[in-house]
Write a protein that holds these residues in place. Structure first.
Motif, short mmCIF file in Angstrom:
data_model
loop_
_atom_site.label_atom_id
_atom_site.label_comp_id
_atom_site.label_asym_id
_atom_site.label_seq_id
_atom_site.Cartn_x
_atom_site.Cartn_y
_atom_site.Cartn_z
N PHE A 136 14.33 -35.59 26.63
CA PHE A 136 13.83 -35.06 27.97
C PHE A 136 14.71 -35.38 29.04
O PHE A 136 15.46 -36.26 28.94
N ARG A 137 14.84 -34.61 30.18
CA ARG A 137 15.87 -34.93 31.18
C ARG A 137 14.94 -35.46 32.39
O ARG A 137 13.71 -35.21 32.68
N THR A 138 15.53 -36.40 33.19
CA THR A 138 15.09 -36.99 34.45
C THR A 138 16.19 -36.91 35.34
O THR A 138 17.27 -37.14 35.13
N ASP A 139 15.65 -36.68 36.85
CA ASP A 139 16.73 -36.84 37.82
C ASP A 139 16.50 -37.68 38.91
O ASP A 139 15.11 -37.98 39.15
N TRP A 147 13.08 -41.97 40.04
CA TRP A 147 13.45 -41.01 39.04
C TRP A 147 12.15 -40.22 38.86
O TRP A 147 11.16 -40.40 38.99
N SER A 150 10.09 -37.09 33.86
CA SER A 150 10.91 -36.62 32.65
C SER A 150 10.07 -35.25 32.06
O SER A 150 9.07 -35.40 31.91
N ASN A 151 11.08 -34.30 31.70
CA ASN A 151 10.29 -33.21 31.15
C ASN A 151 11.30 -32.38 30.37
O ASN A 151 12.53 -32.79 30.17
N THR A 166 16.14 -39.25 28.61
CA THR A 166 15.10 -40.25 27.79
C THR A 166 14.45 -39.43 26.63
O THR A 166 14.39 -38.23 26.58
N SER A 172 8.71 -41.72 34.54
CA SER A 172 9.55 -42.10 35.58
C SER A 172 10.36 -43.37 35.70
O SER A 172 10.85 -43.79 36.73
N PRO A 175 16.30 -43.05 32.85
CA PRO A 175 17.30 -42.95 31.77
C PRO A 175 17.32 -44.18 30.53
O PRO A 175 16.96 -45.35 31.09
#
Length: 216
Positions: A136-139, A147, A150-151, A166, A172, A175
């Motif tokens: 999943f990505r988190t930004d 953060w 993540s999704n 992650t 949240s 990474p």
């Protein structure tokens, strides 16, 4: 006598007033951390996307034209598991036709007109991290201080936001440490209307960006 009394009065005012002198020095502190871990990113075809020659007849006169999407394989190899994020720096800064951190410029034509823009999009569904079953990505838009949840939705790689990875959905925490990552990224490209370009000569698509790894 009047002159002397006035001088004495002024002297008493100075002696009884609070000190308001400005400081004549300030401190500088330098901090950081040297890590023994290093990560090396690479893109297939040496990161080159070549659209070759595009006829003006294939472009819209009064609207922006989106070219066919292109893909590249992204690989990140680390000497040991490391927490990191991605950012991208536009080497043609200021030439994108839309002012946004997710769009990068294609430089200018001979008359100084902006040629277009592109974005580089990351998709968790095409990503493999170590031996994890899913990614999943988190930004972070605040330099890693906080953060997003993540999704698995695709996201463009930004110039001012951290993009991390992650194995936990809805987290949240930021990474996780990664040793090897492979993914397929998609380039989306848009060209300005031909009415806004000087086509008296050939106009090169001259995009250039640097993909950076940010150690966390």
């Amino acid at each position: 006598m009047k002159t002397i009394q006035h001088a004495l009065t002024m002297k008493l005012i100075v002696l009884t007033s609070p000190l308001t002198f400005a400081a004549s020095s300030t401190d500088l502190t330098v901090t950081g951390l040297i890590t023994p871990v290093s990560c090396t990113p690479s893109l297939s075809n040496n990161g080159l996307i070549d659209f070759a020659k595009i006829s003006r007849q294939d472009l819209s006169v009064d609207k922006r034209t989106r070219l066919r999407d292109q893909t590249l394989d992204l690989s990140i190899q680390c000497t040991a598991p490391a927490r990191f994020a991605l950012m991208m720096h536009d080497n043609r800064d200021g030439s994108a036709i839309v002012n946004s951190e997710i769009y990068y410029g294609l430089n200018h034509d001979s008359s100084g007109n902006k040629v277009g823009l592109y974005s580089l999009n990351f998709d968790p569904s095409t990503t493999v991290v170590d031996d994890l079953p899913q990614v999943f990505r988190t930004d972070s838009t605040v330099g890693g201080l906080a953060w997003s949840s993540s999704n698995g939705r695709p996201i463009p790689i930004g110039a001012r936001s951290f993009l991390g990875f992650t194995n936990v959905a809805g987290s949240s925490a930021g990474p996780i440490a990664i040793r090897n990552l492979t993914s397929r990224v998609t380039l989306e490209t848009v060209i300005s209307p031909t009415s806004a370009l000087d086509l008296s000569t050939e106009v090169p698509l001259d995009g250039s960006a640097t993909l950076d790894i940010i150690y966390l």
